[in-house]
Design a protein around this motif. Structure first.
Motif, mmCIF file in Angstrom:
data_model
loop_
_atom_site.group_PDB
_atom_site.id
_atom_site.type_symbol
_atom_site.label_atom_id
_atom_site.label_comp_id
_atom_site.label_asym_id
_atom_site.label_seq_id
_atom_site.Cartn_x
_atom_site.Cartn_y
_atom_site.Cartn_z
ATOM 1 N N MET A 1 92.657 -44.452 0.601
ATOM 2 C CA MET A 1 93.782 -45.372 0.410
ATOM 3 C C MET A 1 94.203 -45.372 -1.051
ATOM 4 N N PRO A 2 95.498 -45.232 -1.336
ATOM 5 C CA PRO A 2 95.948 -45.347 -2.719
ATOM 6 C C PRO A 2 95.642 -46.755 -3.250
ATOM 7 N N GLU A 3 95.047 -46.816 -4.422
ATOM 8 C CA GLU A 3 94.732 -48.088 -5.050
ATOM 9 C C GLU A 3 95.524 -48.228 -6.342
ATOM 10 N N LEU A 4 95.239 -49.270 -7.107
ATOM 11 C CA LEU A 4 96.038 -49.597 -8.277
ATOM 12 C C LEU A 4 96.367 -48.392 -9.161
ATOM 13 N N PRO A 5 95.402 -47.576 -9.592
ATOM 14 C CA PRO A 5 95.742 -46.473 -10.498
ATOM 15 C C PRO A 5 96.727 -45.477 -9.892
ATOM 16 N N GLU A 6 96.523 -45.103 -8.634
ATOM 17 C CA GLU A 6 97.416 -44.135 -8.000
ATOM 18 C C GLU A 6 98.800 -44.732 -7.758
ATOM 19 N N VAL A 7 98.848 -45.991 -7.332
ATOM 20 C CA VAL A 7 100.135 -46.632 -7.070
ATOM 21 C C VAL A 7 100.908 -46.813 -8.378
ATOM 22 N N GLN A 8 100.200 -47.166 -9.454
ATOM 23 C CA GLN A 8 100.872 -47.289 -10.748
ATOM 24 C C GLN A 8 101.431 -45.947 -11.202
ATOM 25 N N ALA A 9 100.658 -44.876 -11.032
ATOM 26 C CA ALA A 9 101.136 -43.544 -11.413
ATOM 27 C C ALA A 9 102.337 -43.136 -10.564
ATOM 28 N N LEU A 10 102.284 -43.446 -9.266
ATOM 29 C CA LEU A 10 103.418 -43.140 -8.396
ATOM 30 C C LEU A 10 104.657 -43.931 -8.821
ATOM 31 N N ALA A 11 104.480 -45.203 -9.166
ATOM 32 C CA ALA A 11 105.610 -46.035 -9.591
ATOM 33 C C ALA A 11 106.254 -45.462 -10.854
ATOM 34 N N GLU A 12 105.429 -45.045 -11.799
ATOM 35 C CA GLU A 12 105.963 -44.495 -13.045
ATOM 36 C C GLU A 12 106.718 -43.195 -12.796
ATOM 37 N N HIS B 1 115.552 -55.133 -2.923
ATOM 38 C CA HIS B 1 114.402 -54.309 -3.292
ATOM 39 C C HIS B 1 113.914 -53.572 -2.053
ATOM 40 N N LEU B 2 113.421 -52.362 -2.251
ATOM 41 C CA LEU B 2 112.692 -51.644 -1.212
ATOM 42 C C LEU B 2 111.227 -51.681 -1.614
ATOM 43 N N VAL B 3 110.433 -52.438 -0.867
ATOM 44 C CA VAL B 3 109.017 -52.614 -1.163
ATOM 45 C C VAL B 3 108.214 -51.808 -0.148
ATOM 46 N N LEU B 4 107.265 -51.027 -0.645
ATOM 47 C CA LEU B 4 106.458 -50.147 0.202
ATOM 48 C C LEU B 4 104.977 -50.427 0.016
ATOM 49 N N HIS B 5 104.254 -50.453 1.121
ATOM 50 C CA HIS B 5 102.788 -50.498 1.081
ATOM 51 C C HIS B 5 102.283 -49.276 1.843
ATOM 52 N N LEU B 6 101.487 -48.442 1.162
ATOM 53 C CA LEU B 6 101.096 -47.161 1.727
ATOM 54 C C LEU B 6 99.894 -47.234 2.656
ATOM 55 N N ALA B 7 99.298 -48.413 2.807
ATOM 56 C CA ALA B 7 98.183 -48.611 3.736
ATOM 57 C C ALA B 7 97.061 -47.618 3.460
ATOM 58 N N ARG B 8 96.387 -47.163 4.517
ATOM 59 C CA ARG B 8 95.198 -46.335 4.325
ATOM 60 C C ARG B 8 95.527 -44.884 4.014
ATOM 61 N N ALA B 9 96.578 -44.356 4.620
ATOM 62 C CA ALA B 9 96.819 -42.909 4.501
ATOM 63 C C ALA B 9 98.249 -42.549 4.151
ATOM 64 N N GLY B 10 99.036 -43.510 3.686
ATOM 65 C CA GLY B 10 100.410 -43.216 3.328
ATOM 66 C C GLY B 10 100.514 -42.531 1.969
ATOM 67 N N TRP B 11 101.650 -41.885 1.720
ATOM 68 C CA TRP B 11 101.841 -41.196 0.448
ATOM 69 C C TRP B 11 103.320 -41.033 0.170
ATOM 70 N N ILE B 12 103.636 -40.815 -1.116
ATOM 71 C CA ILE B 12 105.006 -40.580 -1.567
ATOM 72 C C ILE B 12 105.120 -39.125 -2.009
ATOM 73 N N ARG B 13 106.078 -38.404 -1.446
ATOM 74 C CA ARG B 13 106.258 -36.991 -1.793
ATOM 75 C C ARG B 13 107.661 -36.794 -2.373
ATOM 76 N N LEU C 1 101.561 -47.881 7.352
ATOM 77 C CA LEU C 1 102.292 -48.211 6.137
ATOM 78 C C LEU C 1 103.464 -49.127 6.481
ATOM 79 N N ALA C 2 103.984 -49.790 5.467
ATOM 80 C CA ALA C 2 105.017 -50.798 5.722
ATOM 81 C C ALA C 2 106.120 -50.706 4.684
ATOM 82 N N ALA C 3 107.357 -50.931 5.129
ATOM 83 C CA ALA C 3 108.521 -50.959 4.252
ATOM 84 C C ALA C 3 109.264 -52.272 4.478
ATOM 85 N N TYR C 4 109.719 -52.874 3.389
ATOM 86 C CA TYR C 4 110.436 -54.144 3.441
ATOM 87 C C TYR C 4 111.707 -54.022 2.593
#
Length: 289
Positions: free
Chosen positions: A1-12, A68-80, A122-125
């Motif tokens: 599951m992506p956690e804080l460090p990976e999600v922060q890197a993805l956001a940047e 806003h488009l808010v995303l939660h990648l859950a256990r196995a989601g990813w951004i490509r 995963l979830a999108a809002y």
């Protein structure tokens, strides 16, 4: 599951890629992923992207004057990310593949939000305010924020009746820490995952605080330096105990042990963390003699 460090890197990375760009459209390929209906996805169309940020493990793409488009990648989601997409005459159709949502920008670039498996967790809002997302509204302290101090950690741990493993992964306490980094933090702090958060003394709290900042900070540095397609591998390579049951502890040479429960597990070093004792099954809530 992506956690804080990976999600922060993805956001940047998303923020850099979206700079000066507007949302062309959003294609939802798995309707179970979209958790809101008002505002509609179309409210994002044509809006300049004003930034991409993070709330715990949630990604937040904000638009100028829009939702806003808010995303939660859950256990196995990813951004490509994609520099461009193949030309086509018709929109994509929903299917059983990994693609759950596609965000297209006005220069032809964009992002795919993917998750393996037929059931999408995963979830999108689409919301006017990220605080309208229940998971965001419940988030606790951000462990890498300047406001996260030793005193704040002590205040959070004091009334907590959780074992440390549960305390660290409780998103209402610390936002963004998951299964992997909680194991790494406890190993770095030389603390048992079964210890009670409320029972920590001042010296143990100081070790825990230092471990939270050091482990997450080092993981974020690695994530920022990794190529987009190696981010998951970089996370795994940097772990000392999580996912390494049966291997040698890099600090003391003991064998890393595992406790398996429900849909998850934890890993730890008996010598470093539990005085040599082997933890019993978590459901029994006791130590083997």
């Amino acid at each position: 599951m992506p956690e804080l460090p990976e999600v922060q890197a993805l956001a940047e990375r998303m923020a850099a890629a979206c700079a000066g760009r507007s949302v062309e459209r959003v294609e939802v390929l798995s309707f179970q992923v979209l958790k809101t209906f008002d505002p509609p996805v179309t409210a994002l169309y044509g809006r300049p992207v004003s930034g991409v940020g993070r709330h715990g493990k949630f990604l937040d793409l904000s638009t100028d004057g829009g939702p806003h488009l808010v995303l939660h990648l859950a256990r196995a989601g990813w951004i490509r990310p994609h520099d461009s997409f193949p030309a086509r005459s018709k929109p994509l159709r929903a299917g059983r593949g990994p693609l759950a949502l596609r965000l297209l920008l006005d220069d032809g670039s964009g992002f795919d939000v993917t998750e393996q498996g037929t059931t999408k967790r995963l979830a999108a809002y689409v919301v006017d305010d990220p605080q309208l997302v229940p998971g965001v509204a419940r988030l606790g302290a951000d462990p890498l924020a300047d406001s996260f101090t030793l005193e704040l950690l002590a205040a959070l741990a004091g009334p907590a009746r959780h074992r440390l493993k549960n305390f660290l992964t409780d998103q209402t306490s610390l936002a963004g820490v998951g299964n992997a980094y909680s194991d790494e933090i406890l190993h770095a702090a030389r603390l048992s995952p079964y210890a009670l958060a409320s029972a920590l003394d001042a010296e143990q709290l100081a070790r825990l605080y230092a471990a939270v900042r050091e482990v997450l900070g080092a993981a974020l540095d690695r994530a920022r330096g990794a190529a987009a397609d190696t981010l998951k591998a970089e996370k795994k390579a940097g772990l000392a105990v999580h996912g390494r049951a049966g291997e040698t502890c890099p600090r003391c040479g003991d064998t890393v042990r595992s406790v398996v429960f429900a849909e998850s597990s934890l890993q730890y070093c008996p010598t470093c963390q539990t005085g040599g004792k082997v933890l019993a099954d978590r459901r029994l809530s006791r130590l083997l003699k």
